[in-house]
Scaffold this active site. Structure first.
Site, short mmCIF file in Angstrom:
data_model
loop_
_atom_site.label_atom_id
_atom_site.label_comp_id
_atom_site.label_asym_id
_atom_site.label_seq_id
_atom_site.Cartn_x
_atom_site.Cartn_y
_atom_site.Cartn_z
CB THR A 48 -0.14 -14.78 2.93
OG1 THR A 48 -0.02 -13.67 2.04
CG2 THR A 48 -0.24 -14.25 4.35
CG HIS A 53 -0.21 -8.87 -4.91
ND1 HIS A 53 -0.54 -7.56 -4.64
CD2 HIS A 53 -0.70 -9.59 -3.87
CE1 HIS A 53 -1.21 -7.49 -3.51
NE2 HIS A 53 -1.31 -8.70 -3.01
CG HIS A 56 2.93 -7.00 -1.58
ND1 HIS A 56 2.35 -8.11 -2.17
CD2 HIS A 56 2.51 -6.99 -0.29
CE1 HIS A 56 1.62 -8.74 -1.26
NE2 HIS A 56 1.70 -8.09 -0.14
CE LYS A 90 -5.40 -9.28 3.72
NZ LYS A 90 -4.74 -8.01 3.97
NE ARG A 94 -3.55 -12.33 5.03
CZ ARG A 94 -3.55 -12.08 3.74
NH1 ARG A 94 -3.81 -13.05 2.90
NH2 ARG A 94 -3.31 -10.87 3.28
CD GLN A 183 2.68 -3.54 11.70
OE1 GLN A 183 1.73 -4.25 11.39
NE2 GLN A 183 2.88 -2.36 11.14
CG ASP A 204 -3.26 -0.72 4.96
OD1 ASP A 204 -2.11 -0.28 4.74
OD2 ASP A 204 -3.60 -1.89 4.70
CE LYS A 239 -6.51 -4.27 -2.29
NZ LYS A 239 -6.95 -5.31 -1.33
CE LYS A 242 -6.30 -8.55 -5.12
NZ LYS A 242 -6.00 -9.95 -4.82
CB THR A 243 -6.28 -8.15 -13.86
OG1 THR A 243 -5.89 -9.52 -13.68
CG2 THR A 243 -5.06 -7.25 -13.77
#
Length: 420
Positions: A48, A53, A56, A90, A94, A183, A204, A239, A242-243
Site C-alpha cells: 500500500t 514501517h 511490519h 482498519k 483503503r 488470503q 490480528d 502503537k 507511530k510517532t
C-alpha cells in the site's frame, strides 16, 4: 535469568525465548516437524506504500529467525490482495491503487527484505513471491464454485476484521469482505507451489490464518500450521511505529538512518529489554545484562538497541555514523552532519532570517503560529540557548564555524549552515 528449554526445535525455542510466540496451531506437531525437517513459512505484506514501517518489523524479524534456525522463509507480496484491501484493524476502506503503483511499491519494499533475509536458490534461502501470479488469473465463477462452499457467511461475520467494522457501524465493502478468502487461497497455493506449510502473522491475522489451514485440509488435504506474534505497543500504550511526526519507515528514502537510530534511542525504559529480544540479533544472555541496568545506566542499553537495530537495517557504517552524530549533537552539544540542514548565503543572513522561518524550513514546526508558540513556551533554542522572543532574527554571532543548531524541544534538531 536465562529461559528454560521448552521445545525440541531451535525454531520454536528461539521464537518463544525472544517473545515472538503468541498463538500456534498444533504446536507439538509443528515442533516435532521443525526438529526433523525444513519448514517453509510465509508472511504476507500488502504493497500500500513504497516502504514498510516499524509496525511490519516484527513479522520480518520472525522470518529472519525462521531462516537463522535452518528453515525457509517466503515474503509474500500482495500484488493481488492490495487491489482488494485488508480490512483488519482498519476503520475505513483503503484508497485503491493502480497496478503500476503497486508494482512500484513492491520493487521499493524488496530493498528492505534484501537487508534482513538471505535470498537465493538454496534449501533455506528466502523467496519473494507476488500473489498476483495466481490471483490475477482467477476466473470469478469457477473460483466461487471451487472455494466458496468452504466458507459460511455466519463464520465470516464473526471474524474480528469484519465484526469491528460492523460494530462501529462503519461501511465494509463487498470487495474487502473477500480479503479473508483470498488470503486463505494464498496459503493453499503456496503449499502447492513451494511446499509451504506454516503461515505467520500478527495476532490480528489469527482468524484469517485458521481459515487458510481449514481450506487446505478440506480442499487439498494439506497439513498446514499457523503461528502468530503479539501486536506490539509501547509500555505507555502507544502503537508501535507511530510517532508525533508520522510513521517510522524502513526505507532510507523515507526516513534517514539517523532518524531511525533516534527512534530506537528514545525507547521507553521499560521496553528496552523486550525490544532488544525482538528487534536485534544479540544473544539472550547479553540482553538480560542490558535489561537489568537501572537509573541513568539504562541509557547505555538504549544506545545499544539503537545501534543494533540501525545496523541490521542500514548497515554497520550507517549505524556508526548515526551514533557519532547523536553523540556530537546531544552529548557534546555539537551540530551533527546527519541532522536536517538548510544552507543560506551570507547575503540572506544580512537581509534577515527570522527564527520562526528557520524552524519552519527545517520542519521543526508546521506553521508560523506553531513556531511562535514554541518560542513563547521556551521550547526553541539556538546552540542550546533558549530564545523567548518570537520576533528573533538570526545573528552572525549565533554561528560557530559557519553553523548553528536549532532545537525544538529536547528531541528535534536541525542545522543552519552558511554557504562557503
Amino acid at each position: 535469568m536465562t529461559s528454560v528449554h521448552r521445545h525440541k526445535s531451535d525454531l520454536l525455542e528461539i521464537l518463544q525465548s525472544r517473545g515472538f510466540l503468541h498463538q500456534c496451531t498444533d504446536i507439538e506437531e509443528l515442533d516435532k516437524r521443525a526438529s526433523s525437517e525444513i519448514i517453509t513459512a510465509y508472511n504476507g505484506f500488502d504493497a500500500t506504500a513504497d516502504s514498510l514501517h516499524v509496525g511490519h518489523l516484527l513479522p520480518i524479524m520472525m522470518l529472519r529467525w525462521i531462516q537463522k534456525t535452518g528453515h525457509r522463509p517466503i515474503a509474500l507480496m500482495g500484488g493481488g490482495t492490495t487491489k482488494v484491501g485488508d480490512p483488519s484493524g482498519k476503520d475505513a476502506t483503503r484508497q485503491l491503487l493502480d497496478e503500476d503503483s503497486i508494482n512500484g511499491n513492491i520493487a521499493s519494499i524488496k530493498k528492505t527484505f534484501e537487508k534482513l533475509l538471505t535470498f537465493g536458490d538454496g534449501e533455506t534461502d528466502a523467496v519473494m513471491v507476488n500473489n498476483a501470479e495466481w490471483l490475477d488469473a482467477l476466473e470469478y465463477i469457477p473460483f466461487l464454485r471451487e472455494i466458496g462452499p468452504h466458507f459460511t457467511i455466519n463464520r465470516m461475520l464473526t471474524m474480528d476484521s469484519v465484526k469491528l467494522r460492523l460494530d462501529r457501524e462503519q461501511p465494509l465493502t463487498f470487495l474487502e469482505f473477500n480479503y479473508m478468502i483470498l488470503q486463505s487461497y494464498d496459503f493453499v497455493e503456496l503449499n502447492k507451489r513451494y511446499g509451504c506449510n506454516l503461515q505467520t502473522g500478527g495476532s490480528d491475522q489469527w482468524g484469517n490464518i485458521v481459515n487458510g489451514i481449514e481450506l487446505g485440509r478440506r480442499g487439498a488435504q494439506a497439513d498446514l500450521f499457523g503461528l502468530t506474534c503479539p501486536l506490539i505497543t509501547t509500555s505507555s500504550g502507544a502503537k508501535m511505529g507511530k510517532t508525533a511526526s508520522g510513521a517510522v519507515w524502513l526505507n532510507e528514502e523515507r526516513l534517514s538512518a539517523y532518524d531511525y537510530f533516534q527512534y530506537w534511542r528514545n525507547t521507553e525504559d521499560s521496553d528496552v529489554g523486550r525490544f532488544l529480544r525482538l528487534f536485534t540479533d544479540l544473544r539472550i544472555e547479553e540482553i538480560e545484562k542490558l535489561a537489568a541496568l537501572r537509573g541513568g545506566e539504562i541509557n547505555e542499553a538504549k544506545k545499544v538497541l539503537a545501534f543494533e537495530t540501525t545496523k541490521l537495517l542500514h548497515g554497520e557504517n550507517a549505524a556508526v555514523l548515526a551514533r557519532y552524530t547523536a553523540q556530537s549533537t546531544f552529548e557534546s552539544g555539537g551540530a551533527g552532519g546527519e541532522l536536517p540542514t538548510i544552507v543560506i548565503t551570507a547575503k540572506q543572513l544580512t537581509g534577515g532570517i527570522s527564527l520562526v522561518d528557520a524552524l519552519k524550513t527545517l520542519e521543526l514546526c508546521q506553521s508560523g503560529g506553531e513556531g511562535k508558540r514554541l518560542i513563547r513556551g521556551g521550547g526553541a533554542k539556538i546552540n542550546g540557548r533558549k530564545i523567548e522572543d518570537e520576533t528573533y532574527v538570526l545573528q552572525a554571532a549565533d554561528f560557530k564555524d559557519g553553523k548553528l543548531k536549532l532545537s525544538a524541544g529536547k528531541k528535534r534538531h536541525g542545522v543552519v549552515s552558511i554557504e562557503k
